[in-house]
Every structure is written in structure tokens, then in C-alpha cells.
Design a protein around this motif. Structure first.
Motif, PDB file in Angstrom:
ATOM      1  N   GLU A  90      -4.138  -8.873   8.196  1.00 50.96           N
ATOM      2  CA  GLU A  90      -5.041  -7.931   7.521  1.00 50.96           C
ATOM      3  C   GLU A  90      -4.285  -7.055   6.515  1.00 50.96           C
ATOM      4  O   GLU A  90      -4.795  -6.765   5.433  1.00 50.96           O
ATOM      5  CB  GLU A  90      -5.789  -7.107   8.573  1.00 50.96           C
ATOM      6  N   GLN A  91      -3.053  -6.686   6.879  1.00 50.75           N
ATOM      7  CA  GLN A  91      -2.213  -5.933   5.940  1.00 50.75           C
ATOM      8  C   GLN A  91      -1.927  -6.776   4.695  1.00 50.75           C
ATOM      9  O   GLN A  91      -2.044  -6.319   3.549  1.00 50.75           O
ATOM     10  CB  GLN A  91      -0.889  -5.543   6.634  1.00 50.75           C
ATOM     11  N   GLU A 149       0.853  -1.198   0.000  1.00 52.27           N
ATOM     12  CA  GLU A 149       0.000   0.000   0.000  1.00 52.27           C
ATOM     13  C   GLU A 149       0.881   1.236   0.000  1.00 52.27           C
ATOM     14  O   GLU A 149       1.887   1.280   0.680  1.00 52.27           O
ATOM     15  CB  GLU A 149      -0.866   0.024   1.257  1.00 52.27           C
ATOM     16  N   SER A 166      -5.106   1.300  -1.572  1.00 45.21           N
ATOM     17  CA  SER A 166      -4.765  -0.070  -1.922  1.00 45.21           C
ATOM     18  C   SER A 166      -4.815  -0.195  -3.448  1.00 45.21           C
ATOM     19  O   SER A 166      -5.801   0.163  -4.083  1.00 45.21           O
ATOM     20  CB  SER A 166      -5.768  -1.023  -1.278  1.00 45.21           C
ATOM     21  N   ARG A 197      -4.858  -6.933   2.314  1.00 42.83           N
ATOM     22  CA  ARG A 197      -5.108  -5.732   1.498  1.00 42.83           C
ATOM     23  C   ARG A 197      -4.180  -5.661   0.285  1.00 42.83           C
ATOM     24  O   ARG A 197      -4.434  -4.941  -0.660  1.00 42.83           O
ATOM     25  CB  ARG A 197      -4.931  -4.457   2.347  1.00 42.83           C
ATOM     26  N   GLU A 198      -3.082  -6.416   0.334  1.00 37.69           N
ATOM     27  CA  GLU A 198      -2.043  -6.264  -0.685  1.00 37.69           C
ATOM     28  C   GLU A 198      -1.869  -7.476  -1.617  1.00 37.69           C
ATOM     29  O   GLU A 198      -1.208  -7.370  -2.640  1.00 37.69           O
ATOM     30  CB  GLU A 198      -0.698  -5.997   0.008  1.00 37.69           C
TER      31      GLU A 198
END
Ligand SMILES: Cc1ncc(COP(=O)(O)O)c(C=O)c1O
Length: 368
Positions: free
Chosen positions: A336-337, A288, A293, A340-341
Motif C-alpha cells: 500500500e505504501q 511521501e 502524497s 501511494r508513491e
């Protein structure tokens, strides 16, 4: 065809042949075939004694089955955050969570270590922690048949109590639907065999009566119909004979992606030098930039070009069902990171060189 013409479409000799072939391939004394890996996880939990009021921990970055198996047994499920490089359950996070749980007398009975994308978890460390804190370990190797860890095939159970494989069509080898559990102990294998078929046995040495009639059987436990058919087992046996060819192709695809994408603004899949992945998935990350995103925009563009990129996985604890159990977004920040990626690029045996070139070229254009 031989099985179709034989008297046995299920519960016949092809099952044991497939089981022995898998046991031989992964170097473990016992293999028990079941109808899918979800059933394999469920039975492994039961055979290792998981019950009501106990706890199962796993990685939030997995398919929901890795967690659901604990709930099937009436246990509570919790998660351990992932390692930011391998995306597997982090042994450091596990140790910290175990120390906290020990103080509150809430240690897990079972930890399910998921070998994401086909790359083994840090099993030696997880095993050491299992000895220190007294829990059992199941390797969820649904993605990982043919992979290795510390120069041993995944499935030996050197650092675990059971290893579970999936033969769903997207996996390394397939039986349509199917699963297998490998275990070191005959006692556990016997229990798994009993549970996969209603808890029923005809084995004279296990029966409660002496010299039973030929038609006699006993239900000794509450089991299930989790059997694999002989048709599927024959397919599995044939697929296993080609596994090296399948793995070599996946490794080649991964190598080509690695070479073709290394100069782009993305993170290639990190490979722990102690592991050899089975390359079920090829996972890239698009870090990110600030708050935006890039992941969804890139997938949309890939889909527009009919490149079926995907996301593995939505963190389990963020699913509505698990939110209703009390989990909250932000409980496992690394997972969670990652979510998102991450993008799964196409990775399958029949992916051609020109198709792969098209994927790489498209990604270059989209990122530019
Ligand atoms: C990590 C993991 N565990 C378990 C399963 C369940 O496998 P099956 O579809 O054979 O029940 C899957 C299926 O995709 C999976 O990816």
C-alpha cells in the motif's frame, strides 16, 4: 500473409512453430500457446490440480489476473506482501506467512510469483520454500519474456512448475492478444493442450476406443476454447525474431532514465544483481513527505503535458471485488505504501530520444 493464404487460420501448423520457437528461446522443453495470459494462468492452476477449498497466494502488486485465476478454480485467494526494494513478492514475508499457515493447516497449494516490470522474483528462495512447505509455483512472467535470473532465461522453470507469458500489445512481444505456458513435464503440457480446446482429443493413444474411425474424437475433461489462432502465432513467431532488438531498446531507455533522473528526489528502480529485467515497466517512487502524497499531483502535471504516466498497480486486495471477499485496506502495508508513491514513466519500443528528453525535463520542472 502466408498464413492468411493457407488452409489454416486456426489449429494449424503455425501454432506448433511458435510454441517451439518460444520453448527454444527460453530453454524449456514444452510450450503451450493460448489466447491470453489470463487463460494461461487459469489452465496452469487447473493442470497443477488447484481445486475447490484449496488456496492460491500471490502478490498484491500485480494485475488482477494473477489472483483471479485461483478464484476461477474455486480456490481461496490470499496475498503476500512485497519486498520494499524489488516490489516483487517478498520471500521473507512468504516464509513468515507459510509458518503461520502451517500451524493452522491452511497452507497454499499454489504460489503465483509475479515478475513485476520484467524483473524476476527471488525464485531460488521461493522454490526452497515450496519444497519445505509442499506447494507448487507458477511464475507469472507476463512482463518478463527476455529477462533472466541467475544467468538463465525466465521461462526455464528451473525453480517453478510453470511459467506464463503475455503477448498483449503493451508487452515485450505481441500477438494482439496471446499467452504461452512453459513447463518441464510432458504430462502437464499434454493436460494444458487438452484443456485449451474443450478437453477434446483425437490422439489415438489417448482415446478409450481401439482403432477409432477417422472422424472420432472424445471429450475427456471439462476444457475451454482458449486457443491462439494461426494468424496470431505467425505474428508471434515474427515478433520473437525481433525480441533482442526490442529488449536492447528497452534497456537503453531504462539506462537513459537512470542517468537523467539519479539526482532527483525520487527512487529509481532497484535491480537485483542476480536478475536482468525485460524492462516492461520503468517504475519510480516519490517517497511521501509526512502525510502528503506527491504522486497524484505529479501525474496530473505530466498528463497536462501529454506525458501518459500511469500507475502499476492498484493493490489487488483493495479492489471493491476483493474488499467484498473480506480483505481490508492496511492488510499489506508495503504494497500500500508502494502504491501511494509509484509512477510508471513511459517505456515502449518507439519512444524516441527527444520524447524521453521531454519527459525528463518535465519531471525536473514539476519536482522543482
Ligand atoms: C502480471 C500480469 N499477469 C497477467 C496478465 C494477463 O495478461 P493477458 O492480458 O494476456 O490476459 C497481465 C496483463 O497485463 C499482467 O500484467
Amino acid at each position: 500473409v502466408k498464413v492468411l493464404r493457407s488452409p489454416w487460420l486456426t489449429q494449424g501448423p503455425a501454432i506448433a512453430e511458435f510454441e517451439q520457437a518460444v520453448a527454444g528461446k527460453v530453454g524449456c522443453p514444452h510450450a503451450v500457446a493460448v489466447c491470453n495470459a489470463t487463460a494461461a494462468l487459469h489452465l496452469s492452476c487447473l493442470a497443477l490440480g488447484l481445486g475447490k477449498g484449496e488456496r492460491l497466494w500471490t502478490s498484491p502488486i500485480s494485475f488482477v489476473a494473477s489472483a483471479n485465476c485461483g478464484l476461477y478454480c474455486g480456490a481461496e485467494v490470499d496475498f503476500v506482501d512485497i519486498d520494499p526494494h524489488t516490489y516483487n513478492l517478498s520471500p521473507i514475508a512468504l516464509e513468515e506467512k507459510l509458518k503461520r499457515a502451517a500451524r493452522r493447516n491452511r497452507l497454499p497449494k499454489i504460489v503465483v510469483a509475479v515478475h513485476l516490470a520484467g524483473q524476476s522474483c527471488a525464485m531460488k528462495r521461493i522454490f526452497e520454500l515450496s519444497q519445505e512447505f509442499g506447494f507448487r509455483v507458477i511464475e507469472d512472467a507476463a512482463h518478463a519474456i527476455g529477462g533472466s535470473y541467475r544467468d538463465q532465461p525466465i521461462g526455464t522453470c528451473k525453480y517453478s512448475d510453470a511459467t506464463v507469458f503475455s503477448f498483449h500489445p503493451v508487452k515485450i512481444i505481441t500477438t494482439g492478444e496471446g499467452g504461452m505456458i512453459t513447463v518441464k513435464q510432458r504430462r502437464i503440457a499434454d493436460k494444458l493442450r487438452l484443456l485449451r480446446s474443450h478437453g477434446i482429443t483425437r490422439d489415438p493413444v489417448r482415446l478409450s476406443v481401439h482403432q477409432p474411425e477417422s472422424w472420432y474424437y472424445e471429450q475427456q475433461e471439462l476444457g475451454f476454447n482458449y486457443r491462439l489462432t494461426d494468424l496470431q502465432a505467425a505474428l508471434g513467431y515474427s515478433q520473437l525474431g525481433r525480441i533482442e532488438q526490442f529488449l536492447a531498446k528497452r534497456r537503453r531507455i531504462a539506462r537513459r532514465y537512470n542517468e537523467a533522473l539519479h539526482d532527483l528526489d525520487l527512487v529509481l528502480p532497484f535491480q537485483d544483481p542476480q536478475t536482468q529485467s525485460a524492462w516492461h515497466l520503468y517504475l519510480i517512487r516519490l517517497p511521501e513527505r509526512g502525510k502528503t502524497s506527491r504522486r497524484n499531483r505529479v501525474i496530473k502535471e505530466l498528463h497536462r503535458r501529454e506525458i501518459m504516466a500511469n500507475v502499476h498497480y492498484i493493490p489487488i486486495h483493495t479492489q471493491p471485488f476483493y474488499q467484498n471477499l473480506g480483505f481490508r485496506a492496511r492488510d499489506f502495508p508495503e504494497a500500500e505504501q508502494y502504491f501511494r508513491e509509484v509512477i510508471s514513466l513511459p517505456m515502449f519500443y518507439t519512444l524516441s530520444r527527444s520524447e524521453q528528453q521531454f519527459i525528463v525535463q518535465s519531471l525536473r520542472e514539476i519536482l522543482a
